[in-house]
Design a protein around this motif. Structure first.
Motif, PDB file in Angstrom:
ATOM      1  N   VAL A  44      -0.030  -7.323  -0.079  1.00  0.00           N
ATOM      2  CA  VAL A  44       0.604  -7.797   1.316  1.00  0.00           C
ATOM      3  C   VAL A  44       1.147  -9.227   1.231  1.00  0.00           C
ATOM      4  O   VAL A  44       2.216  -9.609   1.647  1.00  0.00           O
ATOM      5  CB  VAL A  44      -0.642  -7.918   2.409  1.00  0.00           C
ATOM      6  CG1 VAL A  44      -0.423  -8.889   3.548  1.00  0.00           C
ATOM      7  CG2 VAL A  44      -1.216  -6.631   2.772  1.00  0.00           C
ATOM      8  N   LEU A  45       0.372 -10.387   0.749  1.00  0.00           N
ATOM      9  CA  LEU A  45       1.025 -11.583   0.312  1.00  0.00           C
ATOM     10  C   LEU A  45       2.350 -11.793  -0.146  1.00  0.00           C
ATOM     11  O   LEU A  45       3.321 -12.391   0.323  1.00  0.00           O
ATOM     12  CB  LEU A  45       0.111 -12.313  -0.473  1.00  0.00           C
ATOM     13  CG  LEU A  45      -1.268 -12.852   0.327  1.00  0.00           C
ATOM     14  CD1 LEU A  45      -2.177 -13.565  -0.535  1.00  0.00           C
ATOM     15  CD2 LEU A  45      -0.862 -13.601   1.596  1.00  0.00           C
ATOM     16  N   VAL A  46       2.645 -10.782  -1.348  1.00  0.00           N
ATOM     17  CA  VAL A  46       4.120 -11.054  -1.867  1.00  0.00           C
ATOM     18  C   VAL A  46       5.098 -10.480  -1.014  1.00  0.00           C
ATOM     19  O   VAL A  46       6.220 -11.041  -1.220  1.00  0.00           O
ATOM     20  CB  VAL A  46       4.009 -10.215  -3.483  1.00  0.00           C
ATOM     21  CG1 VAL A  46       3.052 -10.913  -4.370  1.00  0.00           C
ATOM     22  CG2 VAL A  46       3.810  -8.990  -3.361  1.00  0.00           C
ATOM     23  N   ARG A  47       4.912  -9.502  -0.312  1.00  0.00           N
ATOM     24  CA  ARG A  47       5.825  -9.179   0.434  1.00  0.00           C
ATOM     25  C   ARG A  47       6.243  -9.823   1.652  1.00  0.00           C
ATOM     26  O   ARG A  47       7.217  -9.796   2.172  1.00  0.00           O
ATOM     27  CB  ARG A  47       5.646  -7.524   1.070  1.00  0.00           C
ATOM     28  CG  ARG A  47       5.700  -6.298  -0.083  1.00  0.00           C
ATOM     29  CD  ARG A  47       5.214  -5.489   0.605  1.00  0.00           C
ATOM     30  NE  ARG A  47       5.622  -4.228  -0.483  1.00  0.00           N
ATOM     31  CZ  ARG A  47       4.902  -4.179  -2.072  1.00  0.00           C
ATOM     32  NH1 ARG A  47       4.004  -4.894  -2.167  1.00  0.00           N
ATOM     33  NH2 ARG A  47       5.501  -3.166  -2.627  1.00  0.00           N
ATOM     34  N   LEU A  48       5.250 -10.652   1.972  1.00  0.00           N
ATOM     35  CA  LEU A  48       5.460 -11.758   3.278  1.00  0.00           C
ATOM     36  C   LEU A  48       6.194 -12.701   3.065  1.00  0.00           C
ATOM     37  O   LEU A  48       6.471 -13.433   3.833  1.00  0.00           O
ATOM     38  CB  LEU A  48       3.897 -11.918   3.947  1.00  0.00           C
ATOM     39  CG  LEU A  48       3.377 -10.991   4.644  1.00  0.00           C
ATOM     40  CD1 LEU A  48       2.241 -11.450   5.076  1.00  0.00           C
ATOM     41  CD2 LEU A  48       4.448 -10.278   5.810  1.00  0.00           C
ATOM     42  N   ARG A  49       6.908 -12.899   1.359  1.00  0.00           N
ATOM     43  CA  ARG A  49       7.663 -13.666   1.356  1.00  0.00           C
ATOM     44  C   ARG A  49       8.981 -13.732   2.388  1.00  0.00           C
ATOM     45  O   ARG A  49       9.513 -14.733   2.801  1.00  0.00           O
ATOM     46  CB  ARG A  49       8.240 -13.927  -0.199  1.00  0.00           C
ATOM     47  CG  ARG A  49       6.882 -14.281  -1.055  1.00  0.00           C
ATOM     48  CD  ARG A  49       7.655 -14.378  -2.463  1.00  0.00           C
ATOM     49  NE  ARG A  49       8.288 -15.825  -2.433  1.00  0.00           N
ATOM     50  CZ  ARG A  49       8.120 -16.685  -3.529  1.00  0.00           C
ATOM     51  NH1 ARG A  49       7.552 -16.323  -4.428  1.00  0.00           N
ATOM     52  NH2 ARG A  49       8.749 -17.852  -3.581  1.00  0.00           N
ATOM     53  N   GLN A  50       9.226 -12.536   2.774  1.00  0.00           N
ATOM     54  CA  GLN A  50       9.856 -12.207   3.834  1.00  0.00           C
ATOM     55  C   GLN A  50       9.017 -11.760   4.993  1.00  0.00           C
ATOM     56  O   GLN A  50       8.522 -10.880   5.115  1.00  0.00           O
ATOM     57  CB  GLN A  50      10.932 -10.996   3.616  1.00  0.00           C
ATOM     58  CG  GLN A  50      11.956 -11.289   2.431  1.00  0.00           C
ATOM     59  CD  GLN A  50      12.618 -12.379   2.811  1.00  0.00           C
ATOM     60  OE1 GLN A  50      13.126 -12.670   3.803  1.00  0.00           O
ATOM     61  NE2 GLN A  50      12.990 -13.102   1.453  1.00  0.00           N
ATOM     62  N   PRO A  51       9.048 -12.599   6.116  1.00  0.00           N
ATOM     63  CA  PRO A  51       8.344 -12.032   7.411  1.00  0.00           C
ATOM     64  C   PRO A  51       8.594 -10.728   7.755  1.00  0.00           C
ATOM     65  O   PRO A  51       9.384 -10.006   7.694  1.00  0.00           O
ATOM     66  CB  PRO A  51       8.795 -13.002   8.238  1.00  0.00           C
ATOM     67  CG  PRO A  51       9.257 -14.000   7.725  1.00  0.00           C
ATOM     68  CD  PRO A  51       9.822 -13.671   6.555  1.00  0.00           C
ATOM     69  N   ARG A  52       7.474  -9.862   8.144  1.00  0.00           N
ATOM     70  CA  ARG A  52       7.323  -8.847   8.290  1.00  0.00           C
ATOM     71  C   ARG A  52       6.465  -8.276   9.822  1.00  0.00           C
ATOM     72  O   ARG A  52       5.421  -9.165   9.718  1.00  0.00           O
ATOM     73  CB  ARG A  52       7.068  -7.665   7.077  1.00  0.00           C
ATOM     74  CG  ARG A  52       7.887  -7.585   6.048  1.00  0.00           C
ATOM     75  CD  ARG A  52       7.128  -7.045   4.778  1.00  0.00           C
ATOM     76  NE  ARG A  52       8.133  -6.647   3.894  1.00  0.00           N
ATOM     77  CZ  ARG A  52       9.017  -7.227   3.295  1.00  0.00           C
ATOM     78  NH1 ARG A  52       9.059  -8.431   3.205  1.00  0.00           N
ATOM     79  NH2 ARG A  52       9.839  -6.699   2.363  1.00  0.00           N
ATOM     80  N   THR A  53       6.531  -7.014  10.285  1.00  0.00           N
ATOM     81  CA  THR A  53       5.668  -6.558  11.171  1.00  0.00           C
ATOM     82  C   THR A  53       4.340  -6.025  10.468  1.00  0.00           C
ATOM     83  O   THR A  53       4.546  -5.335   9.401  1.00  0.00           O
ATOM     84  CB  THR A  53       6.179  -5.881  11.945  1.00  0.00           C
ATOM     85  OG1 THR A  53       6.480  -4.715  11.539  1.00  0.00           O
ATOM     86  CG2 THR A  53       7.248  -6.563  12.702  1.00  0.00           C
ATOM     87  N   MET A  54       3.287  -5.618  10.965  1.00  0.00           N
ATOM     88  CA  MET A  54       2.192  -4.798  10.549  1.00  0.00           C
ATOM     89  C   MET A  54       2.853  -3.439  10.213  1.00  0.00           C
ATOM     90  O   MET A  54       2.482  -2.963   9.212  1.00  0.00           O
ATOM     91  CB  MET A  54       1.065  -4.522  11.624  1.00  0.00           C
ATOM     92  CG  MET A  54       0.635  -6.108  12.053  1.00  0.00           C
ATOM     93  SD  MET A  54      -0.524  -6.727  10.878  1.00  0.00           S
ATOM     94  CE  MET A  54      -1.736  -5.778  10.782  1.00  0.00           C
ATOM     95  N   GLY A  55       3.508  -2.745  11.006  1.00  0.00           N
ATOM     96  CA  GLY A  55       4.013  -1.453  10.734  1.00  0.00           C
ATOM     97  C   GLY A  55       5.083  -1.180   9.660  1.00  0.00           C
ATOM     98  O   GLY A  55       4.799  -0.399   8.876  1.00  0.00           O
ATOM     99  N   SER A  56       5.771  -2.397   9.426  1.00  0.00           N
ATOM    100  CA  SER A  56       6.564  -2.213   8.207  1.00  0.00           C
ATOM    101  C   SER A  56       5.802  -2.298   6.957  1.00  0.00           C
ATOM    102  O   SER A  56       6.182  -1.628   6.029  1.00  0.00           O
ATOM    103  CB  SER A  56       7.785  -2.989   8.369  1.00  0.00           C
ATOM    104  OG  SER A  56       7.364  -4.420   8.358  1.00  0.00           O
ATOM    105  N   LEU A  57       4.693  -3.272   7.084  1.00  0.00           N
ATOM    106  CA  LEU A  57       3.839  -3.247   5.833  1.00  0.00           C
ATOM    107  C   LEU A  57       3.132  -1.878   5.558  1.00  0.00           C
ATOM    108  O   LEU A  57       3.065  -1.755   4.543  1.00  0.00           O
ATOM    109  CB  LEU A  57       2.772  -4.363   6.117  1.00  0.00           C
ATOM    110  CG  LEU A  57       3.072  -5.716   5.690  1.00  0.00           C
ATOM    111  CD1 LEU A  57       1.915  -6.839   5.915  1.00  0.00           C
ATOM    112  CD2 LEU A  57       3.414  -5.923   4.176  1.00  0.00           C
TER     113      LEU A  57
END
Lengths: 141, 141
Positions: A44-57
């Motif tokens: 989760v954290l590494v993907r959030l280097r680009q902001p995202r929604t719950m759904g896209s995660l």
DNA sequence: TATTGTTATACTCTATAACTATA
DNA sequence: TATAGTTATAGAGTATAACAATA
């Protein structure tokens, strides 16, 4: 299939793949543990280097949305992630790394050395060839 | 490090490794799920093609003995594994696959096709070279 | 006294179903 | 009515500590 003393070429290659994947996964897990994180939390954290929604995660990680909710709850409680309301669609939450979250991600990426070390053990030519063979072996999909 | 249009050779190789490992792990997990097993359960079962004690499993899988107890409890409850007393050291339990357990292991190994498919996509020469590069990249350890 | 394995406990991941609040 | 996300619940993995049986 060409036989060697004990094993076929294919069997030896399968063993090499297993050993490589195992070493990769262990180093990834060890780097996560060094920051008191689980592997799903790191994903989760590494993907959030680009902001995202719950759904896209949930889509990217191929897991249930309720799963993401729990993981993000824990990361938020630790002050690594923030939830913002999306003013356009107020059902949606935009997730961001906090400053501390970014610091942790960077630390993890420094601690996870396996892939870099692997490249370091090969010549540039070998590195290119390994990348080509891995992509061909993996196939489309 | 040689630069290409966007990435270094090393970065492209690291991406290829990640993609390969991810595909490997997914296929492994999917094959386990197809038999209603978890990945740790499969890790135990495939090792029990050779009978082992609880303790040796814990060492090989690098996890706590109490963890193994729980996993084996579930496999035993499903009739896939049996515990025998070791007559020499009665503290020890020798674990074996049942007939059904062996059937499940064989089914799993048929269902987990990723490594075989990978070999199938390469020529014999490429397969040998991939195995060599994976071993060199992984390093000693 | 040391070792093998179990039990108790607590936290996390994961999936399903039911729910809230928006759209 | 459909969608984004949460809550409730349950099964499974993992680690630690305390314990029983045996060496």
């Amino acid at each position: 299939m060409v036989k060697t003393a004990e094993h076929t070429v294919g069997e030896r290659a399968e063993q090499a793949m297993y050993s490589f994947v195992d070493a990769y996964d262990r180093d990834y897990g060890a780097a996560a543990t060094a920051f008191d994180l689980t592997v799903p939390q790191v994903c989760v954290l590494v993907r959030l280097r680009q902001p995202r929604t719950m759904g896209s995660l949930a889509v990217e990680l191929e897991c249930d949305a309720s799963n993401i909710t729990q993981i993000v709850n824990r990361l938020e409680a630790r002050g690594l992630v923030s939830r913002e309301e999306d003013p356009i669609d107020r059902r949606s939450r935009l997730l961001r790394l906090t400053r501390e979250g970014l610091r942790i991600v960077r630390g993890f990426e420094r601690a996870f050395t396996f892939a870099r070390d692997a490249v370091g053990r090969l010549s540039p030519r070998e590195t290119e060839e390994l990348a080509r063979l891995l992509r061909k072996a993996r196939g489309p999909g």
